[in-house]
Design an enzyme around this catalytic site. Structure first.
Site, mmCIF file in Angstrom:
data_model
loop_
_atom_site.group_PDB
_atom_site.id
_atom_site.type_symbol
_atom_site.label_atom_id
_atom_site.label_comp_id
_atom_site.label_asym_id
_atom_site.label_seq_id
_atom_site.Cartn_x
_atom_site.Cartn_y
_atom_site.Cartn_z
ATOM 1 N N GLU A 236 6.524 33.573 0.955
ATOM 2 C CA GLU A 236 6.041 33.595 -0.433
ATOM 3 C C GLU A 236 7.012 34.492 -1.175
ATOM 4 O OE1 GLU A 236 3.277 32.075 -1.570
ATOM 5 O OE2 GLU A 236 2.455 31.414 0.333
ATOM 6 N N CYS A 270 4.942 38.115 -9.080
ATOM 7 C CA CYS A 270 5.759 36.971 -8.675
ATOM 8 C C CYS A 270 5.565 35.792 -9.614
ATOM 9 C CB CYS A 270 5.402 36.570 -7.249
ATOM 10 S SG CYS A 270 3.648 36.298 -7.023
HETATM 11 P P1 NAD Z 1 11.247 43.072 -0.340
HETATM 12 O O1 NAD Z 1 11.749 41.772 0.150
HETATM 13 O O2 NAD Z 1 12.207 44.138 -0.647
HETATM 14 O O3 NAD Z 1 10.205 43.706 0.703
HETATM 15 C C1 NAD Z 1 9.030 43.046 1.122
HETATM 16 C C2 NAD Z 1 8.604 43.574 2.476
HETATM 17 O O4 NAD Z 1 9.583 43.220 3.441
HETATM 18 C C3 NAD Z 1 8.483 45.087 2.547
HETATM 19 O O5 NAD Z 1 7.359 45.408 3.323
HETATM 20 C C4 NAD Z 1 9.760 45.510 3.251
HETATM 21 O O6 NAD Z 1 9.657 46.720 3.947
HETATM 22 C C5 NAD Z 1 9.955 44.362 4.211
HETATM 23 N N1 NAD Z 1 11.326 44.154 4.671
HETATM 24 C C6 NAD Z 1 12.475 44.423 4.018
HETATM 25 N N2 NAD Z 1 13.537 44.055 4.763
HETATM 26 C C7 NAD Z 1 13.047 43.535 5.910
HETATM 27 C C8 NAD Z 1 13.646 42.980 7.085
HETATM 28 N N3 NAD Z 1 14.963 42.877 7.217
HETATM 29 N N4 NAD Z 1 12.840 42.527 8.068
HETATM 30 C C9 NAD Z 1 11.492 42.594 7.938
HETATM 31 N N5 NAD Z 1 10.873 43.139 6.867
HETATM 32 C C10 NAD Z 1 11.640 43.591 5.856
HETATM 33 O O7 NAD Z 1 10.359 42.719 -1.609
HETATM 34 P P2 NAD Z 1 9.595 43.714 -2.618
HETATM 35 O O8 NAD Z 1 10.595 44.357 -3.502
HETATM 36 O O9 NAD Z 1 8.644 44.557 -1.871
HETATM 37 O O10 NAD Z 1 8.704 42.673 -3.455
HETATM 38 C C11 NAD Z 1 9.138 42.051 -4.621
HETATM 39 C C12 NAD Z 1 9.401 40.570 -4.380
HETATM 40 O O11 NAD Z 1 8.247 39.951 -3.831
HETATM 41 C C13 NAD Z 1 9.681 39.812 -5.652
HETATM 42 O O12 NAD Z 1 10.807 38.979 -5.469
HETATM 43 C C14 NAD Z 1 8.434 38.975 -5.870
HETATM 44 O O13 NAD Z 1 8.636 37.787 -6.591
HETATM 45 C C15 NAD Z 1 8.016 38.704 -4.474
HETATM 46 N N6 NAD Z 1 6.589 38.362 -4.400
HETATM 47 C C16 NAD Z 1 6.245 37.054 -4.162
HETATM 48 C C17 NAD Z 1 4.893 36.684 -4.142
HETATM 49 C C18 NAD Z 1 4.481 35.243 -3.914
HETATM 50 O O14 NAD Z 1 3.299 34.991 -3.719
HETATM 51 N N7 NAD Z 1 5.381 34.272 -3.946
HETATM 52 C C19 NAD Z 1 3.913 37.657 -4.342
HETATM 53 C C20 NAD Z 1 4.309 38.967 -4.596
HETATM 54 C C21 NAD Z 1 5.649 39.312 -4.620
#
Ligand code: NAD
Length: 514
Positions: A236, A270
């Site tokens: 997502e 998002c």
């Molecule tokens: P991010 O990708 O930086 O981090 C998300 C999660 O992934 C965090 O818990 C982080 O610690 C973890 N993570 C980071 N690198 C990783 C790796 N290599 N392996 C495993 N886990 C890892 O995202 P963010 O900044 O926390 O969130 C913002 C983004 O989320 C935006 O792009 C937003 O659009 C998206 N989002 C999407 C939805 C949806 O339903 N489509 C909902 C909410 C947010």
């Protein structure tokens, strides 16, 4: 071990809230083993018992609502109302839905078989939990988002290892605490603290399913590793959601929708409205009406949760300035640099700017014009993302026609963004927004394996199948004439039936199966 960084801070003034230990990497495989050990007895509980655990959790949340709202407000920086409605209420509704309706999706489902050669047999679907689900979450809805996935995983008989965002770990740990208060058995839900390293280690410890919500670059990394380990993954990811405003739209309604779609959660959503496509005949009046309303947001806008996000805002705004785009409003940070002014940007060349094309995840609306419906649809679809689109008009049948041409996971008519909080409806996107769906009974299917069970319709009807050995002439002719019954023409089909039956009888009489 201490987890000291600038992220564990209160967005309002970046003051540190608490310093937390992170989960040591070498403990993560043991955590996963504990989840695996707890899973069979959790799955062995009746769905009703599992549902009772979810309802107990709901009660625990209701007992602590104000405390939870305060924690979300402090750690994430969103206004109290957004924490209450967007996180706590949405979480309660999703838990309630899966606790009360989720069991329905787990019942065996009969399949109607059409082939007359197998009338004596019956098929049905049976669902079973995938095992251990890893839930990896972002910071923007730190309570609601993971609870939806945890509830779906638990009701289907899975155990969960949850890694909240390193930006909002206190809310993540609160979820764990509330489940424990509700009496969830040990090992059924475990929460890790930490960032990318812990997330990566969680994946390497081989859960049976990964449910990831976050950015596109992280989603791509995760799916690459998961594919090497053959772990199914739901993604997502980001969005750049368009709102199409048709020429007949009520301007007061349309601008209010843009205001909430673009600036609730400070645009850190998002499904935020990030692009406005407005019919050229009402573009100028739309912009002036929206500008009139922007000052009214004062006191209602949350804070920038994650300091690093500011670099995205700065880069996109600078590029837009370099391109001489029109800043109808905003474009600057407040003196403390904890908020970006609600920004409305447009003008000639907007569609080539990063601020229009790439996710901002902040309080910014990029506006452009269209002349025809075809142009609006083409522009709306011209995006690498496909989460949600909105259409504002008084002509609902026309909006439905347009909706069916939009390449998005959800299309809302005269509404914006909010349907992630309707648990009955599926949520997810296409293209770079990812794949898989969550919420709704359809989404539950992503948390189970499907087992097809095929059995005799009646116990006493037991004979060797017609296609078994040996291969014989009447057998061949029977199948040959059966093929003829698939012809388009009724006459050809009718003609085939007597020959088919004659061969079939000879086949049964003369050619015994081995
Ligand atoms: P991010 O990708 O930086 O981090 C998300 C999660 O992934 C965090 O818990 C982080 O610690 C973890 N993570 C980071 N690198 C990783 C790796 N290599 N392996 C495993 N886990 C890892 O995202 P963010 O900044 O926390 O969130 C913002 C983004 O989320 C935006 O792009 C937003 O659009 C998206 N989002 C999407 C939805 C949806 O339903 N489509 C909902 C909410 C947010």
């Amino acid at each position: 071990m201490k987890y000291a960084n600038d992220q564990l801070s209160k967005p309002r003034n970046w003051e540190t809230l608490r310093t937390l230990p992170v989960t040591p990497l070498d403990q993560i495989p043991q955590i996963l083993s504990a989840a695996r050990a707890a899973q069979p007895s959790w799955a062995a509980l009746s769905p009703k018992k599992r549902s009772q655990h979810l309802l107990n959790f709901k009660e625990a949340v209701l007992t602590h609502v104000d405390e939870i709202v305060e924690l979300i407000h402090k750690e994430n920086g969103k206004p109290h109302f957004e924490a209450l409605a967007g996180d706590v209420l949405a979480a309660i509704e999703v838990v309630d839905f899966f606790a009360t309706k989720g069991m329905r999706a787990l019942r065996d489902q009969n399949i109607c078989l059409g082939n007359p050669l197998v009338l004596h047999r019956q098929s049905y679907l049976n669902f079973w939990p995938v095992g251990v689900v890893a839930v990896i979450s972002p910071w923007n809805f730190p309570f609601f988002l993971p609870i939806g996935e945890i509830a779906m995983a638990l009701i289907t008989g899975n155990t969960v290892v949850f890694k909240p965002s390193e930006v909002t770990p206190l809310v993540g740990l609160k979820i764990q605490e509330l489940f424990e208060e509700a009496g969830l058995p040990t090992g059924v839900l475990q929460t890790l603290t930490g960032g990318a390293e812990q997330g990566a280690a969680l994946i390497q410890s081989r859960p049976n399913k990964i449910f990831f919500t976050g950015s596109v670059p992280t989603g791509k990394k995760i799916s690459e590793i998961a594919s090497k380990l053959m772990i199914p993954v739901n993604l997502e990811l980001g969005g750049k959601d368009p709102m199409i405003v048709l020429s007949d739209a009520n301007l007061d309604y349309a601008t209010s929708a843009a205001l909430w779609g673009g600036f609730s959660n400070s645009g850190q959503f998002c499904a935020s409205t990030e692009r406005i496509l407005v019919h050229e005949s009402i573009h100028d009046s739309f912009v002036s009406k929206l500008k009139e309303k922007l000052p009214k947001l004062k006191g209602h806008l949350g804070f920038i949760t994650y300091e690093k996000q500011k670099t995205v805002y700065e880069r996109q705004i600078q590029e837009a300035r370099d391109k001489n785009l029109d800043f109808f409003s905003g474009g600057n940070f407040n003196p403390e640099r904890t908020q970006l002014e609600p920004t409305l940007v447009g003008g000639s060349g907007i569609e080539d700017a990063e601020i229009y094309k790439e996710e901002t995840f902040g309080p910014v609306l990029a506006i452009t014009k269209f002349r025809s419906i075809e142009e609006a649809v083409r522009k709306a679809n011209d995006s690498p993302y496909g989460l949600l689109a909105s259409i504002i008009t008084n002509n609902i049948p026309l909006a439905e026609e347009i909706a069916k041409k939009l390449e998005y996971g959800s299309v809302l008519i005269n509404e914006v963004g909010y349907t992630a909080s309707l648990p009955e409806t599926p949520w997810g996107g296409i293209k770079e927004t990812g794949w898989g769906r969550k919420h709704s009974l359809m989404g539950l299917m992503d948390f189970v394996h499907v087992r097809h069970i095929h059995k005799p319709r009646f116990h006493f009807l037991k004979f060797k199948s017609f296609w078994w050995f040996p291969y014989t002439p009447f057998q061949y002719q029977t199948f040959r004439w059966y093929l003829e019954t698939h012809r388009r023409s009724w006459l050809a089909r009718l003609k085939a039936i007597p020959v088919l039956l004659w061969n079939f009888v000879q086949f049964l009489k003369n050619e015994k199966r081995t």
